[in-house]
Design an enzyme around this catalytic site. Sequence first.
Site, mmCIF file in Angstrom:
data_model
loop_
_atom_site.group_PDB
_atom_site.id
_atom_site.type_symbol
_atom_site.label_atom_id
_atom_site.label_comp_id
_atom_site.label_asym_id
_atom_site.label_seq_id
_atom_site.Cartn_x
_atom_site.Cartn_y
_atom_site.Cartn_z
ATOM 1 N N GLY A 99 -10.233 -2.725 3.293
ATOM 2 C CA GLY A 99 -9.326 -2.551 4.434
ATOM 3 C C GLY A 99 -9.449 -1.166 5.045
ATOM 4 N N THR A 145 0.840 -1.202 0.000
ATOM 5 C CA THR A 145 0.000 0.000 0.000
ATOM 6 C C THR A 145 0.872 1.248 0.000
ATOM 7 O OG1 THR A 145 -1.757 -1.114 1.155
ATOM 8 C CG2 THR A 145 -1.613 1.249 1.523
ATOM 9 N N THR A 180 -0.426 1.773 7.007
ATOM 10 C CA THR A 180 -0.253 0.578 6.186
ATOM 11 C C THR A 180 -0.047 -0.627 7.088
ATOM 12 O OG1 THR A 180 1.078 -0.531 4.516
ATOM 13 C CG2 THR A 180 2.225 1.073 5.905
ATOM 14 N N GLY A 182 -5.127 -4.463 7.621
ATOM 15 C CA GLY A 182 -6.182 -3.463 7.735
ATOM 16 C C GLY A 182 -7.198 -3.665 8.843
HETATM 17 N N1 ASP Z 1 -3.843 -1.752 4.929
HETATM 18 C C1 ASP Z 1 -4.072 -2.383 3.656
HETATM 19 C C2 ASP Z 1 -5.329 -3.196 3.718
HETATM 20 O O1 ASP Z 1 -5.574 -3.837 4.712
HETATM 21 C C3 ASP Z 1 -2.948 -3.260 3.225
HETATM 22 C C4 ASP Z 1 -1.574 -2.655 3.289
HETATM 23 O O2 ASP Z 1 -1.359 -1.685 3.981
HETATM 24 O O3 ASP Z 1 -0.691 -3.169 2.595
HETATM 25 O O4 ASP Z 1 -6.049 -3.240 2.744
#
Ligand code: ASP
Length: 316
Positions: free
Chosen positions: A212, A182, A233, A236
């Site tokens: 997320g 992300t 990030t 999520g």
């Molecule tokens: N936070 C993001 C999600 O859960 C994933 C990530 O940060 O890579 O969709």
Amino acid sequence: MQQFSLAIHGGAGTILKEDMNADLEKAYCNGLEDALAAGYTVLEEGGSAVHAVQASIVVLEDNLLFNAGKGSVFTKKGVQEMDAAIMYGKDLSAGAVAGIRNVRNPIALAAEVMLNSNHVFLSGKGANDFAIKQGIKLEPDEYFFSQFRYDQWKEIRDSDNYSLDHTHKGVEELMKDKKFGTVGAVACDMNGHIAGATSTGGMTNKKYGRIGDSPIIGAGTYANNKTCAISCTGHGEPFIRAVAAYDVSCLMEYKGMSLAEAMHEVVHVKLVKMDGEGGMIGVDARGNTALIFNSAGMYRAMRNNKGEKIIGIYKD
Ligand code: ASP
């Protein structure tokens, strides 16, 4: 003129030096450097924080290495569904989209929602219809394809897992483990206004329209001139339950903590208790920045007009 600054991330997770090779490390650092330059140029030329974060995110979305825009992960159904959010701390305006497809730069659509709709959060087909109406650039499915994300998905598509650890070999093999990718940006401009933005393909093999924290205002993205701008990030679900980004703002507003203290409390205390692996970047309206994570690594970079500049991947 006050201090202006920008921080970006390209995802957090199990990113270990021993699992990298020199070429891949260089490619990530170059990607971060380009995105940092794009946003910083906006700030240097007197542009607003909200334009700066958007400029940085577009560069990261266009880079195949990161899980946002081009190179997004595959869902259980084998397609890319992307989420993004942007918020401006000056007036608390915000725009977010979730489960969108074929939009080249999801952050551009989130900004369009913020500026030119009467809404904050659009999802799925409706959000795509809005993109078409507003003339937002679309791309065919092939544009978003990357072999390593496809291979990563192929290994777990027949299971109920939406993440998996891998052993590594070549670059393609190495990339398979990069399930967190992300991207996010936070900025403080010369007028002391701040903004935050996040964009993602979510988690590999996600299903049932899973969304997320990234596009949820207050969870993965938040900005308020009174306190901070945050982009998160990581895994999520715990970030949503912790209302992580807004919690940093609350600790600053109601408990008088500094940006770094508040982020430390959320990332290293609250999220750890909830098994919330990941990190966040933040900025306050004086231009202070913090980049904090509880995972093995986080792709990250920052720059300010005091001459400070950091590009990092692993724990120091
Ligand atoms: N936070 C993001 C999600 O859960 C994933 C990530 O940060 O890579 O969709």
